[in-house]
Design an enzyme around this catalytic site. Structure first.
Site, PDB file in Angstrom:
ATOM      1  N   ASN A  18     -22.347 -46.680   0.906  1.00  0.00           N
ATOM      2  CA  ASN A  18     -21.356 -45.728   1.423  1.00  0.00           C
ATOM      3  C   ASN A  18     -21.299 -45.893   2.942  1.00  0.00           C
ATOM      4  O   ASN A  18     -22.220 -45.493   3.641  1.00  0.00           O
ATOM      5  CB  ASN A  18     -21.787 -44.303   1.035  1.00  0.00           C
ATOM      6  CG  ASN A  18     -20.889 -43.239   1.647  1.00  0.00           C
ATOM      7  OD1 ASN A  18     -19.838 -43.555   2.213  1.00  0.00           O
ATOM      8  ND2 ASN A  18     -21.300 -41.983   1.533  1.00  0.00           N
ATOM      9  N   LYS A  20     -19.415 -44.444   4.974  1.00  0.00           N
ATOM     10  CA  LYS A  20     -19.003 -43.200   5.642  1.00  0.00           C
ATOM     11  C   LYS A  20     -17.904 -43.510   6.674  1.00  0.00           C
ATOM     12  O   LYS A  20     -17.099 -44.405   6.455  1.00  0.00           O
ATOM     13  CB  LYS A  20     -20.221 -42.499   6.239  1.00  0.00           C
ATOM     14  CG  LYS A  20     -21.334 -42.303   5.188  1.00  0.00           C
ATOM     15  CD  LYS A  20     -22.399 -41.356   5.595  1.00  0.00           C
ATOM     16  CE  LYS A  20     -23.406 -41.201   4.451  1.00  0.00           C
ATOM     17  NZ  LYS A  20     -24.441 -40.227   4.730  1.00  0.00           N
ATOM     18  N   HIS A 110     -19.391 -35.808  -2.335  1.00  0.00           N
ATOM     19  CA  HIS A 110     -20.488 -36.128  -1.421  1.00  0.00           C
ATOM     20  C   HIS A 110     -20.848 -34.864  -0.636  1.00  0.00           C
ATOM     21  O   HIS A 110     -19.964 -34.059  -0.320  1.00  0.00           O
ATOM     22  CB  HIS A 110     -20.072 -37.259  -0.472  1.00  0.00           C
ATOM     23  CG  HIS A 110     -21.231 -37.790   0.301  1.00  0.00           C
ATOM     24  ND1 HIS A 110     -21.717 -37.157   1.419  1.00  0.00           N
ATOM     25  CD2 HIS A 110     -22.038 -38.860   0.089  1.00  0.00           C
ATOM     26  CE1 HIS A 110     -22.766 -37.843   1.878  1.00  0.00           C
ATOM     27  NE2 HIS A 110     -22.976 -38.880   1.082  1.00  0.00           N
ATOM     28  N   GLU A 112     -21.341 -34.343   2.305  1.00  0.00           N
ATOM     29  CA  GLU A 112     -20.582 -34.172   3.549  1.00  0.00           C
ATOM     30  C   GLU A 112     -19.171 -33.640   3.272  1.00  0.00           C
ATOM     31  O   GLU A 112     -18.559 -33.017   4.143  1.00  0.00           O
ATOM     32  CB  GLU A 112     -20.567 -35.507   4.321  1.00  0.00           C
ATOM     33  CG  GLU A 112     -21.949 -35.790   4.913  1.00  0.00           C
ATOM     34  CD  GLU A 112     -22.350 -37.253   4.980  1.00  0.00           C
ATOM     35  OE1 GLU A 112     -21.470 -38.128   4.957  1.00  0.00           O
ATOM     36  OE2 GLU A 112     -23.572 -37.522   5.039  1.00  0.00           O
ATOM     37  N   GLU A 182     -28.255 -36.745  -4.479  1.00  0.00           N
ATOM     38  CA  GLU A 182     -28.497 -36.913  -3.048  1.00  0.00           C
ATOM     39  C   GLU A 182     -28.995 -35.592  -2.448  1.00  0.00           C
ATOM     40  O   GLU A 182     -28.186 -34.714  -2.131  1.00  0.00           O
ATOM     41  CB  GLU A 182     -27.206 -37.336  -2.341  1.00  0.00           C
ATOM     42  CG  GLU A 182     -26.686 -38.676  -2.797  1.00  0.00           C
ATOM     43  CD  GLU A 182     -25.906 -39.384  -1.695  1.00  0.00           C
ATOM     44  OE1 GLU A 182     -26.194 -40.551  -1.460  1.00  0.00           O
ATOM     45  OE2 GLU A 182     -25.039 -38.761  -1.069  1.00  0.00           O
ATOM     46  N   GLY A 188     -29.685 -39.269   5.972  1.00  0.00           N
ATOM     47  CA  GLY A 188     -29.590 -39.604   7.390  1.00  0.00           C
ATOM     48  C   GLY A 188     -30.721 -39.048   8.231  1.00  0.00           C
ATOM     49  O   GLY A 188     -30.667 -39.062   9.462  1.00  0.00           O
ATOM     50  N   SER A 228     -31.617 -41.850   2.720  1.00  0.00           N
ATOM     51  CA  SER A 228     -32.537 -42.680   3.512  1.00  0.00           C
ATOM     52  C   SER A 228     -33.152 -43.829   2.708  1.00  0.00           C
ATOM     53  O   SER A 228     -34.318 -44.169   2.902  1.00  0.00           O
ATOM     54  CB  SER A 228     -33.636 -41.810   4.147  1.00  0.00           C
ATOM     55  OG  SER A 228     -33.061 -40.847   5.018  1.00  0.00           O
TER      56      SER A 228
HETATM   57  O1  LIG Z   1     -25.374 -39.961   2.063  1.00  0.00           O
HETATM   58  C1  LIG Z   1     -25.893 -41.018   1.738  1.00  0.00           C
HETATM   59  C2  LIG Z   1     -25.184 -41.994   0.881  1.00  0.00           C
HETATM   60  O2  LIG Z   1     -24.038 -41.443   0.339  1.00  0.00           O
HETATM   61  C3  LIG Z   1     -27.240 -41.390   2.227  1.00  0.00           C
HETATM   62  O3  LIG Z   1     -27.150 -41.692   3.572  1.00  0.00           O
HETATM   63  P1  LIG Z   1     -28.408 -42.356   4.316  1.00  0.00           P
HETATM   64  O4  LIG Z   1     -28.828 -43.534   3.467  1.00  0.00           O
HETATM   65  O5  LIG Z   1     -27.899 -42.744   5.669  1.00  0.00           O
HETATM   66  O6  LIG Z   1     -29.484 -41.307   4.354  1.00  0.00           O
END
Ligand SMILES: O=C(CO)COP(=O)(O)O
Length: 271
Positions: A18, A20, A110, A112, A182, A188, A228
């Site tokens: 992803n 983002k 997601h 976010e 997740e 992150g 992560s």
């Molecule tokens: O949100 C994520 C994947 O959709 C995970 O992000 P990270 O791997 O940067 O922690």
């Protein structure tokens, strides 16, 4: 000998990146090219481990052109879609457009999107249905925040999200679904849920899917862990019985690192 300690997988492992809101359409093409070269050099077998990337909307046409032109086996998808099919929805993107661009998958829910855009379970249920309506497979993301984890109600919370988001699906659709667990506190942050945390939740999700759709359907659904994930922790997570793949954020922006995650089996060394 390098092999997975559990030897075989019940479902084809799925490694997804992803991106983002990173990588403009020029950078995105370069990233995908480097990833494809790295995996090609390593003679990666895409039938054994499926690879997908989730670039920003503006990259998708370029990604489609590259994948078609170079006959890459990498799948791709969008990071969101509208619950509506067309009309006066400024800024939104229809699943129909994604299908036309060759998107096989789309992320739905997601964390976010749930937090920054306040997407409710009802909206996400409508988005899951919109994806199926347009022949795009939803990768439904669920998971808890830190406070819920600390309160110990994370399983209940995540299953509540799952139930609400898949409500009304038929068994055939449910069997196609991909679900990504997740935990928000691990996204992150460098905090990784341990392999046993990923397994605990993925087993609970599979049990819930069994309850909702039957064991045959639940056995087909691929469950991912995200938060992560890096090349040095992916193999242990993927070695868990109910974890069928990983959804990678930051580390998917580095082609060498992401390729190493795709090649997780070469990091699992048995005795
Ligand atoms: O949100 C994520 C994947 O959709 C995970 O992000 P990270 O791997 O940067 O922690």
């Amino acid at each position: 000998m390098t092999t997975s300690t559990n030897g075989t997988f019940d479902r084809t492992p799925f490694i997804a990146g992803n991106w983002k809101m990173n990588m403009d359409h020029v950078q995105g093409i370069t990233l995908l090219q480097k990833l494809a070269w790295t995996l090609s050099d390593a003679k990666h077998d895409y039938n054994r481990v499926e690879v997908a990337v989730f670039p920003p909307f503006t990259d998708l046409r370029g990604v489609q052109t590259l994948v078609q032109g170079d006959e890459l086996d990498v799948a791709y998808g969008a990071q969101d879609l509208s619950q509506f099919d067309s009309g006066a929805y400024t800024g939104d993107i229809s699943g129909q457009f994604l299908n036309k661009l060759g998107c096989k998958y789309v992320l739905v829910g997601h964390s976010e999107r749930r937090t920054i855009h306040n997407e409710s379970d009802d909206v996400l249920n409508a988005k899951v249905k919109a994806a199926f309506r347009h022949g795009v497979t939803p990768v439904l993301c669920v998971g808890e925040g830190l406070e819920i984890r600390q309160a110990g109600t994370h399983v209940q919370h995540t299953l509540d999200q799952l139930r609400a988001n898949v409500e009304g699906l038929g068994a055939e659709q449910a069997a196609e679904l991909v679900v990504a667990y997740e935990p928000v506190w691990a996204i992150g942050t460098g905090e990784v849920a341990g392999p046993e945390d990923a397994q605990e939740m993925c087993a609970a999700i599979r049990a819930e899917l069994t309850e909702l759709f039957g064991a045959d359907v639940a056995a087909k659904v691929r469950l991912l862990y995200g938060g992560s994930v890096k090349a040095n922790n992916a193999a242990a997570i993927l070695n868990e019985r109910d974890v069928d793949g990983v959804l990678v954020g930051g580390a998917s922006l580095d082609p060498a690192e992401f390729a190493n995650i795709v090649r997780f089996e070469s990091h699992l060394v048995t005795d």
